[in-house]
Enzyme design. Structure first.
Site, short mmCIF file in Angstrom:
data_model
loop_
_atom_site.label_atom_id
_atom_site.label_comp_id
_atom_site.label_asym_id
_atom_site.label_seq_id
_atom_site.Cartn_x
_atom_site.Cartn_y
_atom_site.Cartn_z
N HIS A 153 -16.69 -36.37 14.00
CA HIS A 153 -17.70 -36.22 15.04
C HIS A 153 -18.40 -34.86 14.90
O HIS A 153 -17.97 -34.00 14.13
CB HIS A 153 -17.07 -36.32 16.44
CG HIS A 153 -16.69 -37.72 16.82
ND1 HIS A 153 -15.50 -38.30 16.42
CD2 HIS A 153 -17.34 -38.66 17.55
CE1 HIS A 153 -15.43 -39.53 16.89
NE2 HIS A 153 -16.52 -39.77 17.59
N LYS A 189 -17.75 -31.62 19.81
CA LYS A 189 -16.78 -32.49 20.49
C LYS A 189 -15.49 -31.71 20.74
O LYS A 189 -14.98 -31.03 19.85
CB LYS A 189 -16.49 -33.73 19.64
CG LYS A 189 -15.62 -34.77 20.35
CD LYS A 189 -15.59 -36.07 19.59
CE LYS A 189 -14.71 -37.11 20.29
NZ LYS A 189 -15.20 -37.44 21.64
#
Length: 246
Positions: free
Chosen positions: A131, A135
């Site tokens: 990600h 995150k």
């Protein structure tokens, strides 16, 4: 035309959901963020979609209960206590909680469960996810969702079979892979919306099931579809697989 209220409206997912609603057949009932009155939004909505924070979950559940409307929870990083609260609230109103609202990921989880069940414990399972650099939780909610699917396919508890964080020290010895483990690896960097691969490794062969998210709008479309599907359902705890009829 359903009125959908957005909890966490200023966040990336909140903005994506608003964009989907503006171009679809439903309308935005309104949006709230930290410090705003969720109860007022609930009274103006036919369903709520929550992509805020674990700390806000209790208040969001109370708002849905007070208005007697469905709630879709896409917030990740939830603990055991949060799930107990969701179970209790689901006795009164319909609630769908998931680590990923993508329809593609929902089908992927179904395939992972099938593969884990049919291939058996001789095949090692590793879950790799990547990600964007911002995150904050790891493994991702989606990775855990896929791990739960694999564990369910094998008839085991994920919590007692997780293996992650190998190699805390550069060049360190972590020992052999534990038999029956479900491994996790989390990568972070750039602006990646979401990449997930489930690797089933057997003797002299590997099977990889994967999903690539190219834009957050896929999660927003799934969340809106879930909210629409929940409206009019009886109280209970639902999943995205219920939405797809799996």
């Amino acid at each position: 035309m359903a009125r959908i209220g957005i909890i966490g409206s200023a966040g990336r997912m909140g903005q994506a959901i608003a964009e989907v609603l503006r171009t679809g057949e439903h309308t935005v009932a309104g949006g709230v963020d930290a410090g705003d009155n969720v109860a007022n939004l609930a009274e103006q909505s036919d369903a709520l979609v929550d992509f805020s924070s674990p700390a806000a979950l209790e208040g969001n559940l109370h708002a849905a209960l007070g208005a007697g409307i469905p709630l879709v929870i896409g917030t990740t990083g939830l603990g055991e206590g949060h799930h107990t609260d969701i179970d209790n609230a689901a006795r009164v109103v319909p609630i769908l909680q998931t680590g990923n609202t993508s329809l593609g990921v929902t089908l992927l989880a179904h395939l992972v469960k099938e593969a884990a069940s049919r291939l058996g414990p001789d095949w090692d399972i590793e879950i790799v996810e990547m990600h964007h650099r911002l995150k904050v939780d790891a493994p991702s909610g989606t990775a855990l969702l896929l791990g739960e699917a694999a564990a369910e396919g094998r008839g085991i508890e994920l919590a007692s079979h997780i293996e992650s964080g190998r190699g805390h020290e550069f060049g360190g010895h972590t020992g052999a892979r534990a038999e029956g483990a479900i491994g996790f690896a989390a990568l972070r960097g750039g602006t990646v919306a979401g990449e997930h691969s489930v690797i089933l490794a057997g003797e002299q062969e590997r099977l990889t099931l994967s999903h690539s998210a190219e834009n957050r709008l896929i999660f927003a479309r799934g969340a809106v579809k879930a909210a629409q599907w929940l409206i009019g359902r009886p109280a209970g705890r639902y999943t995205m697989q219920d939405v797809l009829g799996l």
